[in-house]
Design a protein around this motif. Structure first.
Motif, mmCIF file in Angstrom:
data_model
loop_
_atom_site.group_PDB
_atom_site.id
_atom_site.type_symbol
_atom_site.label_atom_id
_atom_site.label_comp_id
_atom_site.label_asym_id
_atom_site.label_seq_id
_atom_site.Cartn_x
_atom_site.Cartn_y
_atom_site.Cartn_z
ATOM 1 N N TYR A 17 -110.031 -45.228 54.237
ATOM 2 C CA TYR A 17 -109.095 -44.318 54.904
ATOM 3 C C TYR A 17 -108.106 -45.110 55.760
ATOM 4 C CZ TYR A 17 -107.513 -40.500 57.950
ATOM 5 O OH TYR A 17 -106.752 -39.595 58.659
ATOM 6 N N ASP A 18 -108.625 -46.042 56.546
ATOM 7 C CA ASP A 18 -107.749 -46.861 57.401
ATOM 8 C C ASP A 18 -106.781 -47.701 56.571
ATOM 9 O OD1 ASP A 18 -108.966 -45.849 59.670
ATOM 10 O OD2 ASP A 18 -110.160 -47.645 60.060
ATOM 11 N N MET A 19 -107.287 -48.296 55.494
ATOM 12 C CA MET A 19 -106.417 -49.093 54.632
ATOM 13 C C MET A 19 -105.304 -48.226 54.050
ATOM 14 S SD MET A 19 -109.282 -51.401 52.632
ATOM 15 C CE MET A 19 -108.150 -51.871 51.350
ATOM 16 N N GLN A 20 -105.663 -47.062 53.569
ATOM 17 C CA GLN A 20 -104.692 -46.182 52.927
ATOM 18 C C GLN A 20 -103.708 -45.584 53.920
ATOM 19 O OE1 GLN A 20 -107.723 -45.665 49.305
ATOM 20 N NE2 GLN A 20 -107.433 -43.828 50.515
ATOM 21 N N THR A 21 -104.117 -45.443 55.165
ATOM 22 C CA THR A 21 -103.181 -45.000 56.197
ATOM 23 C C THR A 21 -102.032 -45.999 56.297
ATOM 24 O OG1 THR A 21 -104.918 -43.824 57.402
ATOM 25 C CG2 THR A 21 -102.935 -44.426 58.648
ATOM 26 N N LEU A 22 -102.355 -47.271 56.306
ATOM 27 C CA LEU A 22 -101.343 -48.334 56.365
ATOM 28 C C LEU A 22 -100.568 -48.438 55.049
ATOM 29 C CD1 LEU A 22 -100.037 -50.840 57.718
ATOM 30 C CD2 LEU A 22 -101.982 -52.158 56.829
ATOM 31 N N PHE A 23 -101.273 -48.416 53.913
ATOM 32 C CA PHE A 23 -100.615 -48.585 52.613
ATOM 33 C C PHE A 23 -99.613 -47.466 52.339
ATOM 34 C CE2 PHE A 23 -104.524 -51.039 50.870
ATOM 35 C CZ PHE A 23 -104.117 -52.166 51.544
ATOM 36 N N PHE A 24 -99.912 -46.248 52.756
ATOM 37 C CA PHE A 24 -98.983 -45.131 52.565
ATOM 38 C C PHE A 24 -97.658 -45.431 53.277
ATOM 39 C CE2 PHE A 24 -97.174 -41.090 54.108
ATOM 40 C CZ PHE A 24 -97.035 -40.400 52.919
ATOM 41 N N GLU A 25 -97.743 -45.863 54.522
ATOM 42 C CA GLU A 25 -96.536 -46.177 55.282
ATOM 43 C C GLU A 25 -95.753 -47.303 54.606
ATOM 44 O OE1 GLU A 25 -97.764 -46.978 59.300
ATOM 45 O OE2 GLU A 25 -98.758 -45.036 59.482
ATOM 46 N N ARG A 26 -96.452 -48.326 54.159
ATOM 47 C CA ARG A 26 -95.793 -49.450 53.499
ATOM 48 C C ARG A 26 -95.203 -49.044 52.148
ATOM 49 N NH1 ARG A 26 -99.520 -54.754 54.685
ATOM 50 N NH2 ARG A 26 -99.090 -54.830 56.911
ATOM 51 N N ALA A 27 -95.880 -48.145 51.448
ATOM 52 C CA ALA A 27 -95.387 -47.712 50.140
ATOM 53 C C ALA A 27 -94.035 -47.009 50.271
ATOM 54 C CB ALA A 27 -96.408 -46.798 49.465
ATOM 55 N N LEU A 28 -93.811 -46.345 51.391
ATOM 56 C CA LEU A 28 -92.557 -45.602 51.586
ATOM 57 C C LEU A 28 -91.459 -46.438 52.241
ATOM 58 C CD1 LEU A 28 -93.906 -42.112 52.734
ATOM 59 C CD2 LEU A 28 -93.352 -42.902 50.416
ATOM 60 N N CYS A 146 -102.624 -41.941 44.338
ATOM 61 C CA CYS A 146 -101.238 -41.534 44.608
ATOM 62 C C CYS A 146 -100.427 -42.659 45.253
ATOM 63 C CB CYS A 146 -101.209 -40.287 45.490
ATOM 64 S SG CYS A 146 -101.772 -38.792 44.646
ATOM 65 N N ILE A 147 -101.047 -43.428 46.139
ATOM 66 C CA ILE A 147 -100.346 -44.567 46.733
ATOM 67 C C ILE A 147 -100.010 -45.584 45.646
ATOM 68 C CG2 ILE A 147 -100.592 -46.524 48.320
ATOM 69 C CD1 ILE A 147 -102.236 -44.514 50.132
ATOM 70 N N GLY A 148 -100.909 -45.765 44.696
ATOM 71 C CA GLY A 148 -100.630 -46.635 43.554
ATOM 72 C C GLY A 148 -99.455 -46.134 42.729
ATOM 73 N N GLN A 149 -99.359 -44.822 42.560
ATOM 74 C CA GLN A 149 -98.215 -44.262 41.836
ATOM 75 C C GLN A 149 -96.916 -44.527 42.589
ATOM 76 O OE1 GLN A 149 -98.685 -40.197 40.205
ATOM 77 N NE2 GLN A 149 -100.849 -40.425 40.761
ATOM 78 N N ILE A 150 -96.947 -44.369 43.910
ATOM 79 C CA ILE A 150 -95.746 -44.654 44.706
ATOM 80 C C ILE A 150 -95.391 -46.136 44.591
ATOM 81 C CG2 ILE A 150 -94.754 -44.705 47.032
ATOM 82 C CD1 ILE A 150 -96.516 -42.217 47.666
ATOM 83 N N ALA A 151 -96.408 -46.997 44.600
ATOM 84 C CA ALA A 151 -96.163 -48.437 44.454
ATOM 85 C C ALA A 151 -95.505 -48.738 43.112
ATOM 86 C CB ALA A 151 -97.474 -49.217 44.601
ATOM 87 N N LEU A 152 -95.933 -48.062 42.056
ATOM 88 C CA LEU A 152 -95.302 -48.244 40.749
ATOM 89 C C LEU A 152 -93.856 -47.746 40.781
ATOM 90 C CD1 LEU A 152 -95.315 -48.976 37.753
ATOM 91 C CD2 LEU A 152 -96.336 -46.719 37.297
ATOM 92 N N ASP A 160 -88.891 -53.832 46.381
ATOM 93 C CA ASP A 160 -89.926 -54.857 46.463
ATOM 94 C C ASP A 160 -91.294 -54.210 46.281
ATOM 95 O OD1 ASP A 160 -88.041 -56.824 46.983
ATOM 96 O OD2 ASP A 160 -88.297 -56.704 49.166
ATOM 97 N N ALA A 161 -92.249 -55.022 45.846
ATOM 98 C CA ALA A 161 -93.629 -54.554 45.673
ATOM 99 C C ALA A 161 -94.232 -54.138 47.008
ATOM 100 C CB ALA A 161 -94.469 -55.652 45.038
ATOM 101 N N LEU A 162 -95.243 -53.307 46.938
ATOM 102 C CA LEU A 162 -95.997 -52.900 48.116
ATOM 103 C C LEU A 162 -96.597 -54.131 48.784
ATOM 104 C CD1 LEU A 162 -97.317 -50.595 49.797
ATOM 105 C CD2 LEU A 162 -99.135 -50.566 48.109
ATOM 106 N N ARG A 163 -96.460 -54.214 50.096
ATOM 107 C CA ARG A 163 -96.974 -55.368 50.849
ATOM 108 C C ARG A 163 -98.437 -55.158 51.225
ATOM 109 N NH1 ARG A 163 -95.652 -56.289 55.701
ATOM 110 N NH2 ARG A 163 -94.951 -54.220 56.234
ATOM 111 N N TYR A 164 -99.241 -56.198 51.019
ATOM 112 C CA TYR A 164 -100.652 -56.163 51.401
ATOM 113 C C TYR A 164 -100.969 -57.216 52.483
ATOM 114 C CZ TYR A 164 -101.258 -53.229 47.319
ATOM 115 O OH TYR A 164 -101.164 -52.209 46.414
#
Length: 167
Positions: A17-28, A146-152, A160-164
């Motif tokens: 959940y915490d990881m995806q909270t950050l990844f969602f923001e980065r994906a957008l 869904c975050i993966g779909q946004i990254a695609l 640019d690619a999603l930052r990790y």
């Protein structure tokens, strides 16, 4: 993870959940509202719909756990409403605002959920019964999807690619 969950079964789900909270923001990050509505001549869900549905999902889980507020664009997503053609979805900044509001609230609710509540069954929709644990597990899985779909979409639209980094 800063919060220690009441149920040990929630620990790994809260890490995700915490990881995806950050990844969602980065994906957008840096995606224009115009690009967020592009479907590139497909029937695929665009970024704006994906973002709004993820926000809706977090609010709905929080509602199941006792929280009563709704996201600003709830009418576009409630009752499992799919993507609508020819609809202008809100700007990504609005979805981010609601995401940043609900995320710490839901994190707190998830951390306090008991084993008894996790085992409690409810009717998700007519004829579909599941436990709260099964629902929360599915929601965490769907967020990653869904975050993966946004990254695609980011790459397909030339971003640019999603930052990790700096997790």
């Amino acid at each position: 993870m800063k919060i220690k969950p009441t149920s040990s079964r929630m620990f790994s789900l809260l890490v995700l959940y915490d990881m995806q909270t950050l990844f969602f923001e980065r994906a957008l990050e840096k995606i224009s509202d115009e690009d967020a509505h592009k479907r590139l001549d497909t029937k695929a869900n665009h970024i704006a719909w994906l973002a709004g549905s993820l926000v809706q999902q977090r609010y709905e889980v929080a509602n199941l756990l006792g929280y009563t507020e709704k996201q600003q664009a709830e009418s576009l997503f409630k009752d499992g409403k799919g993507i609508q053609d020819n609809v202008q979805y809100p700007p990504l900044s609005q979805f981010l605002q609601d995401w940043n509001k609900i995320s710490p609230i839901l994190q707190e609710l998830l951390s306090k959920v008991t084993d008894e509540k996790l085992d409690e069954k409810f009717e998700m929709m007519q004829g579909m019964v599941m436990s709260h644990y099964e629902l929360i597990t599915f929601v965490i899985y769907r967020e990653a999807n869904c975050i993966g779909q946004i990254a695609l979409w980011r790459r397909l639209l030339g971003y640019d690619a999603l930052r990790y980094d700096d997790m």
